[in-house]
Scaffold this active site. Structure first.
Site, short mmCIF file in Angstrom:
data_model
loop_
_atom_site.label_atom_id
_atom_site.label_comp_id
_atom_site.label_asym_id
_atom_site.label_seq_id
_atom_site.Cartn_x
_atom_site.Cartn_y
_atom_site.Cartn_z
N ASP A 1 46.77 -41.11 37.22
CA ASP A 1 47.39 -39.99 37.94
C ASP A 1 46.57 -39.58 39.16
O ASP A 1 45.34 -39.72 39.16
CB ASP A 1 47.52 -38.80 36.99
N HIS B 1 53.76 -34.98 33.93
CA HIS B 1 53.05 -36.21 34.29
C HIS B 1 53.08 -37.21 33.15
O HIS B 1 53.15 -38.42 33.38
CB HIS B 1 51.59 -35.88 34.66
#
Length: 482
Positions: free
Chosen positions: A119, A16
């Site tokens: 995220d 990520h």
């Protein structure tokens, strides 16, 4: 017009972090003031990755916050999900991440950005952004296909009346006929039984996805046009496809500085590849979180050797045996070195540089989305070996829709990053040879090379991803701020 200021807050895992850093660099190259948020122990990776952008004069920086390891019984310095070695540790890590909302809000109050890109696992970021009257964009670190297919399976539960985990089902309500088995997807029985935290987390993520300003996707229109259109026209979701984000690193120095420091000199690796014929080398790597047991690593070594192909194999620490000599087949390393048949890298490798080399003809991968995209950008066909997360969906995109991959026959989804199911050497060798030594493999590799050109064009001026980002920046700049 004032300079647009955007915060970027990635989930704390390499898969990520890297695309979010790439995204911040991309935004800054388009005149945006980009600020990355992370925890103290992760800051070095961020600072190294943005160094060249700063030298070039782009407005990009890093702010740090404290990660509450001690409050959740996690070891000091445990600040990435990649470090989890059990389900319990991963659950505590997710719980700890909830406490990042307050320090994020303090930074929002102090620095007053005009938008927040956070995220999907930070579902509470919607509330944080709303307090300051700014749009929250959700970063979805997978393809639109995986996002749509996974949502359909979660919603419709097409596996619920199957008598066996190995029985097939068709993913409903999507543009292509995709067949999976119950064992290949996360189901409530496996992921949420006796774990109300996971149930609640996915419920919150789903709600935040529906309520956020929009979704940023690390993909490009030409890769999955039916699913980009489906996302916008059928689901009614506001989405901007601005990838492949890794292509913002268009200089060798940028590529080399991306991620952790390699455990092999890049020149040594490239020199070895330079000595090989085009499309002759198989690159084997399973990302930053996959950990195989000794039996599986032994089978993989034997499968590679039996395939007869030259290879680069990135080996991470074995979960149940620190000493690789205990699981390497007898004489394996010696034979590989003497025959100059392979290169074994223990630790971290310059993956993008390897995949871009003309000698590499196949990529044995866990189908993590970053690795999958890097393979696409390198024009490299894949031997698919999914393990967890959305990887079985990514496999289907490669093997069934794009037809640029060959499955190794992985059948079992797992919540933890170790795979108890052993894929046998015969299956590994057969899949590698199918791609590298059989006539069918030529067509598959040619399709992969064509995708590379489409990816490059997407991010160039006038390309689909370039234009999508332009539209997003115009929209954010005109958003009515407090």
């Amino acid at each position: 017009m004032d300079q647009l200021h955007v915060f970027f807050f990635p989930f704390l895992a390499n898969g990520h972090i890297l695309p979010t850093i790439d995204m911040a660099k991309l935004f800054s190259s388009r005149g945006v003031k980009a600020t990355l948020i992370t925890t103290h122990n992760n800051s070095a990776i961020f600072l190294k990755a943005i160094n060249r952008s700063k030298i070039l004069g782009f407005d990009i920086s890093v702010l740090t916050i404290k990660f509450p390891s001690a409050e959740f019984g996690l070891p000091e310095g445990y600040e990435t999900a990649d470090q989890a070695r059990s389900i319990d540790m991963m659950d505590e890590f997710f719980r700890a991440c909830i406490l990042l909302q307050e320090p994020l809000e303090e930074l929002l109050k102090e620095h007053r950005p005009q938008a927040l890109v956070a995220d999907l696992f930070f579902y509470w970021a919607n509330d944080a952004a709303a307090k300051f009257g700014i749009p929250r964009l959700l970063f979805h670190g997978s393809s639109s296909f995986a996002m749509i297919a996974a949502e359909s399976v979660r919603r419709n539960k097409p596996y619920k009346n199957l008598s066996s985990d190995s029985d097939p089902f068709v993913v409903p309500d999507i543009p292509d006929k995709i067949i999976l088995t119950k064992s290949q997807v996360p189901t409530p029985d496996e992921t949420e039984e006796n774990n109300t935290h996971i149930t609640e987390m996915w419920k919150n993520i789903s709600e935040s996805e529906n309520d956020c300003y929009g979704v940023i996707v690390n993909s490009f229109y030409e890769l999955e046009p039916d699913y980009v259109d489906y996302c916008k026209n059928v689901l009614g979701r506001r989405a901007w496809h601005i990838g492949p984000l890794s292509l913002c690193n268009n200089e060798g120095e940028d590529v080399a500085e991306r991620g952790k420091k390699s455990d092999i000199d890049a020149h040594e690796c490239l020199n070895w590849l330079d000595s090989k014929n085009p499309d002759s080398v198989v690159y084997v790597c399973f990302g930053s979180m996959a950990n195989f047991n000794a039996a599986q690593l032994h089978e993989l070594a034997m499968g590679l050797e039996e395939s007869g192909q030259e290879f680069i194999w990135v080996v991470r620490t074995c979960v149940d045996e620190e000493d690789e000599s205990k699981w390497f087949p007898d004489g394996f390393e010696k034979r590989v070195q003497e025959n100059n048949k392979g290169l074994i890298i223990k630790g971290w490798a310059p993956q993008v540089l390897i995949l871009e080399h003309e000698a590499v003809g196949a990529f044995v991968s866990h189908c993590g989305w970053n690795s999958t995209l890097e393979g696409i950008c390198g024009g490299v066909a894949m031997v698919t070996w999914p393990l967890f997360a959305e990887q079985f969906y990514n496999e289907k995109l490669m093997t069934d829709i794009l037809r640029t991959g060959v499955s190794v026959g992985s059948l079992q989804w797992s919540r933890v990053t170790t795979s108890a199911v052993v894929v046998k050497r015969e299956s590994i060798s057969k899949a590698v040879r199918r791609l590298m030594a059989e006539e069918e493999g030529v067509d598959i590799r040619n399709r992969a090379k064509a995708l590379k050109e489409k990816a490059k064009k997407a991010v160039e001026g006038g390309g689909s991803s370039y234009s999508d980002l332009s539209a997003l920046l115009v929209e954010l700049s005109s958003y009515p701020h407090n």
